[in-house]
Scaffold this active site. Sequence first.
Site, PDB file in Angstrom:
ATOM      1  N   ASP A 167       7.860  92.754  18.703  1.00 30.51           N
ATOM      2  CA  ASP A 167       7.141  93.497  17.680  1.00 30.51           C
ATOM      3  C   ASP A 167       8.200  94.089  16.750  1.00 30.51           C
ATOM      4  O   ASP A 167       8.871  95.066  17.088  1.00 30.51           O
ATOM      5  CB  ASP A 167       6.307  94.603  18.357  1.00 30.51           C
ATOM      6  CG  ASP A 167       5.665  95.550  17.348  1.00 30.51           C
ATOM      7  OD1 ASP A 167       5.964  95.424  16.145  1.00 30.51           O
ATOM      8  OD2 ASP A 167       4.889  96.420  17.773  1.00 30.51           O
ATOM      9  N   LYS A 180       5.465  97.702   5.360  1.00 34.22           N
ATOM     10  CA  LYS A 180       6.489  98.634   5.856  1.00 34.22           C
ATOM     11  C   LYS A 180       7.863  98.286   5.295  1.00 34.22           C
ATOM     12  O   LYS A 180       8.873  98.856   5.697  1.00 34.22           O
ATOM     13  CB  LYS A 180       6.539  98.601   7.383  1.00 34.22           C
ATOM     14  CG  LYS A 180       5.267  99.184   8.042  1.00 34.22           C
ATOM     15  CD  LYS A 180       5.445  99.257   9.534  1.00 34.22           C
ATOM     16  CE  LYS A 180       4.141  99.403  10.292  1.00 34.22           C
ATOM     17  NZ  LYS A 180       3.542 100.723  10.192  1.00 34.22           N
ATOM     18  N   CYS A 234      -0.639 105.835  17.485  1.00 35.67           N
ATOM     19  CA  CYS A 234      -1.135 104.593  18.108  1.00 35.67           C
ATOM     20  C   CYS A 234      -0.296 104.224  19.318  1.00 35.67           C
ATOM     21  O   CYS A 234       0.011 103.041  19.547  1.00 35.67           O
ATOM     22  CB  CYS A 234      -1.149 103.431  17.112  1.00 35.67           C
ATOM     23  SG  CYS A 234      -2.167 103.753  15.690  1.00 35.67           S
TER      24      CYS A 234
HETATM   25  N1  7TS Z   1       3.928  97.901  15.936  1.00 30.39           N
HETATM   26  C1  7TS Z   1       4.642  98.987  15.612  1.00 30.39           C
HETATM   27  C2  7TS Z   1       5.909  99.300  16.356  1.00 30.39           C
HETATM   28  C3  7TS Z   1       4.207  99.789  14.555  1.00 30.39           C
HETATM   29  O1  7TS Z   1       4.926 100.867  14.232  1.00 30.39           O
HETATM   30  C4  7TS Z   1       3.004  99.461  13.881  1.00 30.39           C
HETATM   31  C5  7TS Z   1       2.438 100.351  12.804  1.00 30.39           C
HETATM   32  C6  7TS Z   1       2.323  98.302  14.250  1.00 30.39           C
HETATM   33  C7  7TS Z   1       2.808  97.552  15.300  1.00 30.39           C
HETATM   34  C8  7TS Z   1       1.085  97.852  13.542  1.00 30.39           C
HETATM   35  O2  7TS Z   1       1.372  97.492  12.220  1.00 30.39           O
HETATM   36  P1  7TS Z   1       0.200  97.121  11.198  1.00 30.39           P
HETATM   37  O3  7TS Z   1       0.913  96.942   9.893  1.00 30.39           O
HETATM   38  O4  7TS Z   1      -0.444  95.892  11.687  1.00 30.39           O
HETATM   39  O5  7TS Z   1      -0.730  98.298  11.195  1.00 30.39           O
HETATM   40  N2  7TS Z   1       2.795 101.684  12.940  1.00 30.39           N
HETATM   41  C9  7TS Z   1       2.284 102.729  12.270  1.00 30.39           C
HETATM   42  C10 7TS Z   1       2.742 104.018  12.482  1.00 30.39           C
HETATM   43  O6  7TS Z   1       3.628 104.319  13.249  1.00 30.39           O
HETATM   44  N3  7TS Z   1       2.057 104.844  11.669  1.00 30.39           N
HETATM   45  O7  7TS Z   1       1.159 104.146  10.976  1.00 30.39           O
HETATM   46  C11 7TS Z   1       1.290 102.811  11.334  1.00 30.39           C
END
Ligand code: 7TS
Length: 412
Positions: free
Chosen positions: A200, A226, A366
């Site tokens: 991840d 991000k 999360c």
């Molecule tokens: N894995 C990690 C380590 C993350 O930080 C996040 C999102 C995801 C998976 C999921 O990413 P997405 O773009 O599919 O949503 N993390 C966060 C957070 O820390 N605050 O808001 C989103």
Amino acid sequence: MDNKNNQWRKDFPILDQVVNDEQLVYLDNAATTQKPQQIIDDIMAFYQNDNANVHRGVHTLAERSTEQFEEARSKIQQFINAKHSDEIIYTKGTTDSLNIIARSYGEQNIQAGDEIVISYLEHHSNLIPWQQLALKKHATLKYIDLDEDGFVDLNDAKKKITDKTKIVSIAHVSNVLGVINPIKQLAKLAHQHGAVMVVDGAQSVPYMPVDVQDLDCDFLAFSGHKMLGPTGLGILYGKEDLLNSMPPVDYGGEMISFVHLFDTTWNDLPWKFEAGTPNIAGAIALGHAVDYLNSIGMDKILDYENQLVDYVLPKLQAIDDLIIYGPRDPQKHTSVISFNLKGLHPHDLATGLDMEGVAVRAGHHCAQPLMEYLGIKATARASFYFYNTKEDADTLVNSIVATKEFFQNGTI
Ligand code: 7TS
């Protein structure tokens, strides 16, 4: 490293605003980063000049949009040093990418009695897909312990990863503890036992050079939003032979070779996994985001953020009653910093900081099993990017102190 000398800051118009009568200090980059004006302009230019569906028409606009869409794929391939551009699948984001791996590779390869190994620090996106797969297939889900700094513990990994393990899936960088996990060693361990290594990369790809061949991971998931790109577009990297052996998970246009009345053959990679009209503008914009990041250099971004952490972590550690999670040593801590002020709910702390113009996230991030593991309900979290400065760090520190005084004395 002050605002005036940060050459990139001027590219981010959103930073130049006042909230709650204070200059905005945006420290919620782990949730999503801001977008440079160049990317905002590129998205508008695509819709103004080139918008057409990809891979479908022979007309000029369709050719232009397809060319840009596939050019972005090649840029992303180079950015993570994948061997082939068809190993880069456009998805909706990290969550979508991880779900695709679980539903395709996982459904195909996991059987009753097999083991899937993750860790206690995983984001729900890298936990629930494996948990549900294990439940469905009567497989066992195992969690690797964290060491005292919060890193995934290699000694425990050696015990948890066995010949029954089929999948190991670990966050490269934690979105809570600010640790960079030993992925290369974990991948080696996984391979020694015949398992695949899923990474991840949501928090690592934006932050540091990531080389999938050097890590020798089998899959990597990350999100464009991000790393300066728009929301709704992410990447699933997989080794070509694995992706070729996997079934598609979504059916429809684009992903087919021939459709007959009672059976269908699949398209080649990467399109086999890209059913329907994709986020074309988003993919092209992510290609431009990669150009922007390359123009700075990922080594330089990592180095800059390390300097910010060197500066801010000791200042935070000096605040009485502030508990900081993850490693104490700034050299081991990324620019994602979670903390709690004793006696105050993190939501109150984040609200206090917002009154000072400082945007941080508060909650379980999360990662509820991690909160449980740490024996807490939630934290506040500041996360920096290369457009943040020592001035931002000072404002954070001063605002935490001011919030603490406000809640203790009713005054600032
Ligand atoms: N894995 C990690 C380590 C993350 O930080 C996040 C999102 C995801 C998976 C999921 O990413 P997405 O773009 O599919 O949503 N993390 C966060 C957070 O820390 N605050 O808001 C989103």
